[in-house]
Design an enzyme around this catalytic site. Structure first.
Site, short mmCIF file in Angstrom:
data_model
loop_
_atom_site.label_atom_id
_atom_site.label_comp_id
_atom_site.label_asym_id
_atom_site.label_seq_id
_atom_site.Cartn_x
_atom_site.Cartn_y
_atom_site.Cartn_z
N ASN A 1 2.19 -6.34 -1.98
CA ASN A 1 2.34 -5.91 -3.36
C ASN A 1 3.70 -6.23 -3.98
OD1 ASN A 1 3.25 -3.95 -1.52
ND2 ASN A 1 3.05 -2.31 -3.03
N GLY B 1 3.00 -0.41 4.88
CA GLY B 1 1.57 -0.64 4.84
C GLY B 1 0.80 0.65 4.95
N SER B 2 -0.41 0.57 5.47
CA SER B 2 -1.30 1.72 5.50
C SER B 2 -0.90 2.72 6.59
CB SER B 2 -2.74 1.27 5.75
OG SER B 2 -2.91 0.84 7.09
N GLU C 1 6.98 2.99 6.21
CA GLU C 1 6.78 3.34 4.81
C GLU C 1 5.29 3.14 4.55
OE1 GLU C 1 5.86 3.51 1.40
OE2 GLU C 1 6.82 1.58 0.99
N LEU C 2 4.57 4.27 4.45
CA LEU C 2 3.11 4.22 4.51
C LEU C 2 2.50 4.62 3.16
CD1 LEU C 2 2.81 5.79 8.08
CD2 LEU C 2 3.05 3.38 7.45
N CYS D 1 3.08 1.47 -3.94
CA CYS D 1 3.06 2.62 -3.04
C CYS D 1 3.25 3.93 -3.79
CB CYS D 1 4.15 2.48 -1.97
SG CYS D 1 3.90 1.06 -0.87
N GLU E 1 -5.49 7.43 -0.90
CA GLU E 1 -4.63 6.50 -1.62
C GLU E 1 -5.50 5.45 -2.29
OE1 GLU E 1 -0.62 3.84 -0.94
OE2 GLU E 1 -2.10 3.87 0.68
#
Length: 477
Positions: free
Chosen positions: A154, A230-231, A250-251, A284, A378
């Site tokens: 992204n 990511g996820s 960083e999810l 995010c 999300e």
């Protein structure tokens, strides 16, 4: 015109892989390039090269590391439009948004260059403890070694910069695995670092399937640190396999915003629409849940829907486009199914909710309950839910009723309520009088709960990419 083939970047050279995969535009399906598909053995070679290069990299003085990063800044300034076009083409990002990302990326590398010269230690008052008399104590920070960086689609330039910049500023080496859909940006950056004088092997770029390469990237014994965006599901898998290696994860998030009745709606609605739909919600900290005081709920919804309908949907290369395609058709299908499920359960569509080609129209959902996927999962899509509340405690409870906690926002003119909310909300960041989508690149950034742990933001990332060493000297015998 012949389609280009992009290779792996290993040990300062372009290296062919045994396989390639086609890279298509998310918007119109146009073939952009054939991309090298790395194998686990390619990753092993890249990690070994990065480990060897670390011996050279850690000996570079701080001013030299800073100069390399400043060099990348200047090269990016010279190539702004070219880089923005790459970002727009491979990510489907509207060109104006892509240009803004390049500007942010330049700032991120500039911050990194400055931070390379700020790896401070401290002195420790050893005589504060009995037995510590006549001793000098102090600390310094040392680089870790090989850092594996796994980045999402992204923000293909700026989120990569948040991994490369701090790692290289601290004297580490990096093996970078960009998202399958956005490899061109990382390969372009590798060239710029090479031109700026980064030692060969200090940055390796391996492209291809994360599923195929994940174990090699995470479990290689030379890897000392993993930084992943990511996820949550993939983040958990990485953490299980990382062992004692340092990790920054960083999810996911489903960021919320509370709107108290004392704020001028006409001033904040355009900003809220921007937070919900920028880059088709594939951010995010995209604004996914809005909790509005019941006394101003109807007016806010009316203004928000009217503003949303003014957004221009279309080709990312068009200067007037606000929203373009989501990254994959399967993602559009997923969120369309969520919308249909919500409607069947009693929710209403304020606007949008339909597809136009590869694009999901910006969607406003009303009468949403907390258990609906559009609220509790999300979305990572151009969709937002607007929900009324009666008092601030109720709004905070609804906000905290989430598995995530990355950024949360609140609009209020009451400073006591602002600080009360900041204390009660479970989130890594609290944004007062702005949307949760707000981020500048030197602030600490990271989440709690299923949003991961560790912090980005250059100074904070450098700390997590270094080891603190303590030294004490006895000054008398």
């Amino acid at each position: 015109m012949e389609t280009i083939t992009k290779q792996l970047w290993i040990n300062g050279q372009w290296v062919a892989a045994d396989r390639t995969y086609p890279l298509h535009s998310p918007y119109d399906g146009k073939l952009l390039a054939h991309i090298a598909k790395a194998s686990p053995s390619d990753v092993e070679r890249a990690v070994a090269g990065a480990n060897e290069a670390f011996q050279r990299m850690k000996e570079l003085p701080a001013h030299r590391r800073a100069d390399i990063l400043y060099g990348v800044v200047q090269l990016m300034i010279d190539k702004k439009e070219e880089l923005a076009q790459i970002c727009s083409a491979e990510a489907g990002k509207p060109i104006r948004t892509a240009r803004a990302e390049i500007e942010r990326t330049i700032a991120t590398y500039r911050f990194s260059a400055e931070e390379a010269k700020r790896l401070y230690g401290e002195t420790i008052p050893m005589d504060a403890a009995p037995g510590g008399e006549n001793r000098l104590g102090f600390t310094w920070r040392e680089p870790l070694g090989v850092v594996t960086a796994i980045s999402p689609f992204n923000f293909p330039f700026n989120l990569v910069a948040h991994k490369l910049g701090p790692a290289l500023a601290a004297g580490n080496t990096v093996v970078l695995k960009p998202a399958e859909q956005t490899p061109l940006s990382s390969l372009a950056i590798a060239e710029l670092f090479h031109q700026a004088g980064l030692p060969e092997g200090a940055l390796q770029v391996v492209t291809g399937s994360g599923r195929e390469l994940g174990d090699a990237l995470v479990t290689d014994p030379h890897v000392r640190k993993i930084t992943f965006t990511g996820s949550s599901a993939v983040g958990r898998t990485i953490k299980e396999k990382a062992g004692l290696r340092k990790t920054t994860l960083e999810l996911g998030s489903n960021s919320a915003l509370i709107i108290e009745p004392d704020v001028p709606l006409e001033s904040i609605v355009p900003r809220c629409v921007e937070g919900a739909f920028s880059f088709a919600g594939q951010v995010c900290i995209s604004l996914q849940r809005i909790y509005v005081h019941r006394s101003v709920y109807d007016e806010f919804c009316t203004r928000f829907v009217e503003r949303t309908k003014q957004l221009r949907v279309g080709d990312p290369a068009d200067e007037q486009t606000d929203i373009s395609a989501m990254i994959h058709a399967r993602e559009t299908e997923r969120i369309e199914a969520w919308i249909n499920e919500a409607v069947e359960a009693g929710a209403r569509i304020g606007c949008g909710g339909k597809r136009e080609g590869a694009v999901l129209l910006p969607t406003v959902m009303l009468d949403v309950t907390p258990d609906m996927s559009v609220s509790c999962q999300e979305a990572f899509a151009p969709i937002v839910s607007i929900v009324p509340y009666d008092n601030l405690d109720e709004a905070i409870e609804l906000t905290n009723r989430s598995a995530y906690g990355l950024n949360i926002g609140i609009y209020t003119l009451n400073i006591q309520k602002a600080f009360y909310a900041a204390k009660q909300i479970e989130s890594g960041g609290i944004i007062v009088n702005d949307i949760p989508t707000f981020r500048v690149d030197h602030m600490p950034y990271g989440g709690v709960k299923d949003s991961g742990y560790g912090r980005e933001g250059i100074k904070y990332a450098v700390q997590e990419m270094t080891e603190l060493k303590f030294v004490t000297v006895k000054t008398t015998f």
